[in-house]
Design an enzyme around this catalytic site. Structure first.
Site, mmCIF file in Angstrom:
data_model
loop_
_atom_site.group_PDB
_atom_site.id
_atom_site.type_symbol
_atom_site.label_atom_id
_atom_site.label_comp_id
_atom_site.label_asym_id
_atom_site.label_seq_id
_atom_site.Cartn_x
_atom_site.Cartn_y
_atom_site.Cartn_z
ATOM 1 N N GLN A 10 25.269 31.261 46.431
ATOM 2 C CA GLN A 10 24.463 31.520 45.247
ATOM 3 C C GLN A 10 23.726 30.258 44.812
ATOM 4 O OE1 GLN A 10 26.622 34.168 42.804
ATOM 5 N NE2 GLN A 10 25.185 34.068 41.114
ATOM 6 N N SER A 95 30.813 30.132 50.081
ATOM 7 C CA SER A 95 31.218 31.121 49.080
ATOM 8 C C SER A 95 30.811 32.525 49.524
ATOM 9 C CB SER A 95 30.647 30.744 47.712
ATOM 10 O OG SER A 95 31.167 31.566 46.703
ATOM 11 N N LEU A 96 29.872 33.201 48.825
ATOM 12 C CA LEU A 96 29.478 34.547 49.253
ATOM 13 C C LEU A 96 28.973 34.541 50.694
ATOM 14 C CD1 LEU A 96 26.197 35.533 49.531
ATOM 15 C CD2 LEU A 96 26.191 34.533 47.264
ATOM 16 N N ARG A 120 31.933 42.113 44.074
ATOM 17 C CA ARG A 120 32.388 40.734 43.851
ATOM 18 C C ARG A 120 31.599 40.096 42.705
ATOM 19 N NH1 ARG A 120 31.007 35.561 46.095
ATOM 20 N NH2 ARG A 120 32.801 34.229 46.630
ATOM 21 N N HIS A 204 35.153 30.063 41.418
ATOM 22 C CA HIS A 204 36.074 29.247 42.213
ATOM 23 C C HIS A 204 37.009 28.390 41.355
ATOM 24 C CE1 HIS A 204 34.138 30.585 45.839
ATOM 25 N NE2 HIS A 204 32.975 30.253 45.330
ATOM 26 N N GLN A 253 39.630 32.753 48.248
ATOM 27 C CA GLN A 253 38.378 32.032 48.054
ATOM 28 C C GLN A 253 37.788 32.256 46.656
ATOM 29 O OE1 GLN A 253 34.814 33.534 48.138
ATOM 30 N NE2 GLN A 253 34.194 32.933 50.198
#
Length: 313
Positions: A10, A95-96, A120, A204, A253
Site C-alpha cells: 500500500q 505486506s498485501l 483484509r 502491522h 503478518q
C-alpha cells in the site's frame, strides 16, 4: 543472472494505475474484468478515473495493487511466452504484496486473492477507530534503535516497528500519541527525520489483532496450492512453500513486522542478484541498492518496461 519477482504494498497506488497496460494488452483488460467480477465492484474504473479519496481507501487500494501486479504477470506469460517459473527463483511481496506474489506463483486464484484483499482492507480499517491509530516513517535509523524507541514511547499504549524497509527506513505503528512519542525517542537515538504517514489505520502492530482473526477465518475457507516458486515470507525473511504454513504466516503478518530488509538479504544469500518489481510504482526496486549495493532493482509497470524486459530474457 538469478531473479526474484517482488510485489508492492500500500502506498504505491495512484489514479491511472494500469491504464497503459489495459490500453496495450487485452490480457490486462481480462485481469481487471476478472477482479471486478469477483468483487462485484467496478474497481477498474476507480483505478482508471479515481477519485483518489476512494482509491486510497484500504479496501480498494489493496485489491487494486494486486490487480495491476497480476496484469504484468499474465502479460509476461500470455503475450511474452514467459511464465513466472521460468523467470524467477523466488517471489516476495511487501505486506498485501504477499497475496500478489502467491497469485503470481499459482498458489492463489486471482478471484480469491481479490476477495481476500478486499476483506483484509475492510478488517484492518475496522480494527481501530479512525483517529486513534497512526503510522510514522523514521528515516536514518536502523531496526534495533527504532525498537528501543518504541519500548520507551509505549507508556502503557501500543507502538511497534511495522516495517523494516532497509536503507535506514523504519516504519512504526500504534496508538497515535505513542507513535508521536516514538518519533521523539527515535530522534534522540540518531533518527534524522520522523513523519506521520497519511494512512487510515495502524497496520502491522498488535492493534490489528481483530483483522488477523478475520483473515484466519477467511483463509481457512480458501484453497491454497503449493507455489511454483518459493515465497519469501514477510514475517520469516526466509522461504516457504507449504500451503498450511503460508496461511499461518499470512495471519501473523497482519500484526507482525514486515522484515523487508532481511527478506532482500535472504534472497541475495540464495544468489538472487536482480529484483523485478511487478505492478504500480517503483518503491521496492528503488530500495534494492540501499539494502545491497550488488543487487539491481527493475520495475515493470508500463508496456515499454515489459517489452524491454522481454528482450533481455
Amino acid at each position: 543472472m538469478s531473479r526474484a519477482f517482488v510485489f508492492p504494498g500500500q502506498g504505491s497506488q495512484a489514479v491511472g494505475m494500469g491504464v497503459d497496460l489495459a490500453g496495450a494488452f487485452s490480457t490486462a483488460r481480462d485481469v481487471f474484468g476478472e477482479v471486478d467480477e469477483a468483487l462485484k465492484q467496478n474497481l477498474s474504473r476507480l483505478m482508471r478515473e479515481g477519485p483518489e479519496a476512494d482509491l486510497v481507501l484500504t479496501e480498494n487500494a489493496q485489491p487494486a495493487l494486486m490487480a495491476v501486479s497480476m496484469a504484468v504477470i499474465r502479460i509476461l506469460d500470455a503475450d511474452g511466452g514467459k511464465p513466472l517459473a521460468t523467470l524467477a527463483s523466488h517471489v516476495a511481496g511487501h505486506s498485501l504484496g504477499e497475496y500478489s506474489a502467491l497469485a503470481a506463483a499459482g498458489a492463489l486464484k486471482l478471484a480469491d486473492a481479490a476477495c481476500l484483499l478486499k476483506l483484509r482492507g475492510q478488517a484492518m480499517q475496522k480494527a481501530v477507530p479512525v483517529g486513534e491509530g497512526a503510522m510514522a516513517a523514521l528515516l536514518g535509523i536502523d531496526l534495533e534503535p527504532a525498537q528501543q524507541a518504541c519500548e520507551e514511547a509505549a507508556q502503557g499504549e501500543v507502538v511497534a516497528v511495522a516495517n523494516d524497509n532497509g536503507g535506514g527506513q523504519v516504519v512504526v505503528s500504534g496508538h497515535k500519541a505513542a507513535v508521536e512519542r516514538a518519533i521523539e525517542a527515535a530522534k534522540a537515538r540518531g533518527c534524522k527525520r520522523g513523519m506521520l504517514l497519511p494512512v487510515s489505520a495502524p497496520f502491522h502492530c498488535p492493534l490489528m489483532q481483530p483483522a488477523a482473526d478475520a483473515m484466519r477465518e477467511a483463509l481457512e475457507k480458501v484453497e491454497l496450492a503449493t507455489p511454483r516458486v518459493p515465497l519469501v515470507a514477510n514475517v520469516l525473511a526466509s522461504e516457504i512453500t507449504n500451503p498450511e504454513e503460508i496461511k499461518r504466516r499470512l495471519v501473523e503478518q497482519v500484526t507482525g513486522l514486515v522484515r523487508w530488509r532481511e527478506s532482500v538479504q535472504y534472497m541475495r544469500s540464495q544468489a538472487v542478484d536482480v529484483l523485478v518489481e511487478c505492478g504500480s510504482g517503483k518503491v521496492l526496486s528503488g530500495l534494492v541498492r540501499r539494502i545491497d549495493k550488488d543487487m539491481t532493482g527493475l520495475a515493470l509497470n508500463t508496456p515499454a518496461d515489459i517489452e524491454a524486459f522481454l528482450k533481455t530474457v
